[in-house]
Design an enzyme around this catalytic site. Structure first.
Site, mmCIF file in Angstrom:
data_model
loop_
_atom_site.group_PDB
_atom_site.id
_atom_site.type_symbol
_atom_site.label_atom_id
_atom_site.label_comp_id
_atom_site.label_asym_id
_atom_site.label_seq_id
_atom_site.Cartn_x
_atom_site.Cartn_y
_atom_site.Cartn_z
ATOM 1 N N GLY A 13 1.020 -1.155 0.024
ATOM 2 C CA GLY A 13 0.205 -0.297 -0.384
ATOM 3 C C GLY A 13 0.876 1.501 0.257
ATOM 4 C CB SER A 14 0.332 4.550 -1.090
ATOM 5 O OG SER A 14 1.113 3.537 -3.006
ATOM 6 N N GLY A 15 2.051 5.384 0.757
ATOM 7 C CA GLY A 15 1.365 5.734 2.341
ATOM 8 C C GLY A 15 2.806 5.358 3.112
ATOM 9 C CG HIS A 16 4.461 2.072 4.046
ATOM 10 N ND1 HIS A 16 2.537 2.564 5.305
ATOM 11 C CD2 HIS A 16 2.730 1.150 3.951
ATOM 12 C CE1 HIS A 16 2.205 1.668 5.699
ATOM 13 N NE2 HIS A 16 2.199 0.979 4.556
ATOM 14 C CG ASP A 47 0.721 -5.628 0.737
ATOM 15 O OD1 ASP A 47 0.168 -5.489 0.649
ATOM 16 O OD2 ASP A 47 1.515 -5.901 1.117
ATOM 17 C CG HIS A 85 -1.192 -0.228 7.185
ATOM 18 N ND1 HIS A 85 -0.840 -1.400 7.829
ATOM 19 C CD2 HIS A 85 -1.077 0.080 6.006
ATOM 20 C CE1 HIS A 85 -0.301 -2.015 6.661
ATOM 21 N NE2 HIS A 85 -0.916 -1.135 5.671
ATOM 22 C CE LYS A 136 4.692 -2.572 3.994
ATOM 23 N NZ LYS A 136 4.912 -2.987 2.823
#
Lengths: 329, 329
Positions: B53-56, B109, B215, B104
């Site tokens: 996921g994006s945001g990391h 994922d 998250h 991860k």
């Protein structure tokens, strides 16, 4: 106030101790007076010494190392370092070619660096950075403030100094870079100085501060939250009106996070910036995106443009090895 | 919600466009399906493909480049990328030695990477990262979560792959690194996913979430705010109980900011960490401090320890040239 902190009075000491331990290959931390200096000095090189209040990390300590600064003097958070720090730092890194003090224009910093300059027994000169186009005169400044443009000045002059340029050449180059560099920022949130324990300023849930200073100083206007494209346009309009880049100018664009804004948003702001510049026929030659001149955990960002010439481009690209900026080695 | 954003639906697209434009010397952005790949591929090298996921950010796109990843597949914010992104990325960077998927451990994922692994026509293997010692099973995970340890796996296996090691060797090395790597984090604040527009979780002004996921997943306990030394001690106690480093172990310490915590605090947390380790006779061989695996603008940090052997040390030190990690070149 939730921060990684043990006691308010020890914040700076412990943070610097961690910094110096993490980068013991590059820097040495001096105590009494406090400064950070390069571990390995280069004989006969002009020494670049900067400093300012803490809370803007990685500026300046994170830029001590090959190709940038020789020493940095950290003051308490948002508080100028003292002349004795500056003089001791200059003395510690002197290798015979004199000291160039690199100073962001804030009244306290300027007064103390001028005092250090006068009292120092070493030949010295000063580059005063005043890249912030937001306001003339501010809470802590006569004239324009010095903000993220400092990173560019330190990188470029630091590179020139490595080539053996003398003090006069380094100062002239610094002044030239400063003249061709302009910045403006926007804050989404405030920040808390540990010793104060409360927010530096208040800002509403739907408000932003356009032209904010790096200590939360008021900018040009408090307005309603807007889209990234609109914010970029407002900042860039002010910057370009100041810089007046000629046709065919090549720009270095620095998108600088103020501490609490994540990288993904900074890249989006760069995307808005490049569209705006592209529409006006302005070419981007170099890009740097990151949180390099911060205001503690403030959310927001600044945009800096620097009109490059070939010499400046060469010195931007040259190798650098500091804790927070590193390439080519 | 105050973010640098134009329209919620365009956040990822515009952020990636800015990223790719800023780093056009290193990466190429593919559209439909979306992935970031190295500009220059190395024939006959095992291809490392990660994603999540994006945001990391900078994880994972910021680690595409020489010495780390060949491609990264960004999902929407906090949402897994899809198998077609992974398969297309693997195909795009294949140069004949197969694909190593670096994943991860999050249910979405893992499921999607497993599907891509099965459907891909290329030889491939997977390294599953589960370094977070905070909890077994979590909101989005069966087993332990994969967090900042991913940076270490990507750096070390990426370096091995550059030497011409085969797929089996790269997988074995990745599994070994994962086994010797453990992390735990703490959140001071929540974060806002753009598409949601509201805080992911609520946390009181004097509370912290110990063992938080990247998250905002619940950790081990919600407790009152504490001093940095106490927080470091709680995280390190859990990490060391899991890793059980032997006498004379040499550690890589990664102090990772979650996005909204300034660098000065991260160095202070490193200072607390090194004191704690020193008191227990554990040696720090390598240090990395920065916001490398983030949770949007969340305030907080994680500590990762990795027990190094000589091979791992060599691959940590080797040259790397990516947008967000660069040294030696």
């Amino acid at each position: 106030m939730k921060k990684f902190i043990n006691h308010v009075d020890d914040f700076l000491t412990e943070s610097l101790a961690g910094f110096a331990a993490a980068h013991g290959d590059l820097v040495v931390l001096n105590h009494e007076p406090v400064f950070v200096r390069r571990k390995t000095l280069k004989p006969g090189k002009v020494a670049l010494v900067s400093g300012g209040g803490s809370g803007h990390e990685p500026l300046h300590s994170g830029f001590v190392g090959y190709g940038m600064l020789d020493a940095a003097c950290p003051g308490q958070v948002f508080t100028s370092p003292t002349p004795d720090q500056m003089m001791a730092a200059a003395k510690a890194v002197d290798t015979g070619a004199g000291t160039l003090f690199v100073v962001k224009n804030y009244s306290g910093d300027l007064m103390n660096f001028e005092m250090a300059s006068e009292m120092s027994e070493l030949p010295n000169a000063m580059v005063l950075i005043n890249d912030d186009v937001a306001v003339e005169n501010s809470s802590y400044t006569t004239g324009r403030r010095g903000v993220a443009g400092a990173v560019i000045v330190e990188k470029l002059v630091g590179s020139l100094a490595e080539t053996g340029a003398d003090l006069e050449q380094c100062k002239a180059f610094g002044d030239r870079i400063n003249k061709h560099t302009a910045s403006m920022g926007v804050a989404f949130s405030s920040c808390t100085v540990p010793a104060a324990g409360t927010l530096t300023f208040k800002i509403g849930d739907d408000e932003i501060e356009v032209g904010v200073g790096i200590h939360g100083e008021p900018g040009r206007r408090r307005t309603r939250f807007a889209a990234a494209d609109a914010i970029a346009a407002e900042l860039l309009t002010a910057i370009v009106a100041d810089l007046k880049p000629g046709n065919g100018s090549e720009l270095l664009v620095l998108i600088n996070g103020l501490g609490g804004t994540p990288l993904g948003e900074l890249y989006l702001l760069f995307n808005s910036t490049r569209s705006w510049l592209h529409q006006r026929g302005l070419a981007i030659a170099r890009v740097q995106v990151g949180s390099l001149t911060t205001s503690l955990e403030m959310a927001g960002a600044s945009i800096t443009l620097c009109v490059l010439d070939d010499e400046m481009k060469r010195h931007w690209d040259s190798p650098v090895h500091t804790p927070s900026l590193r390439w080519g080695m």
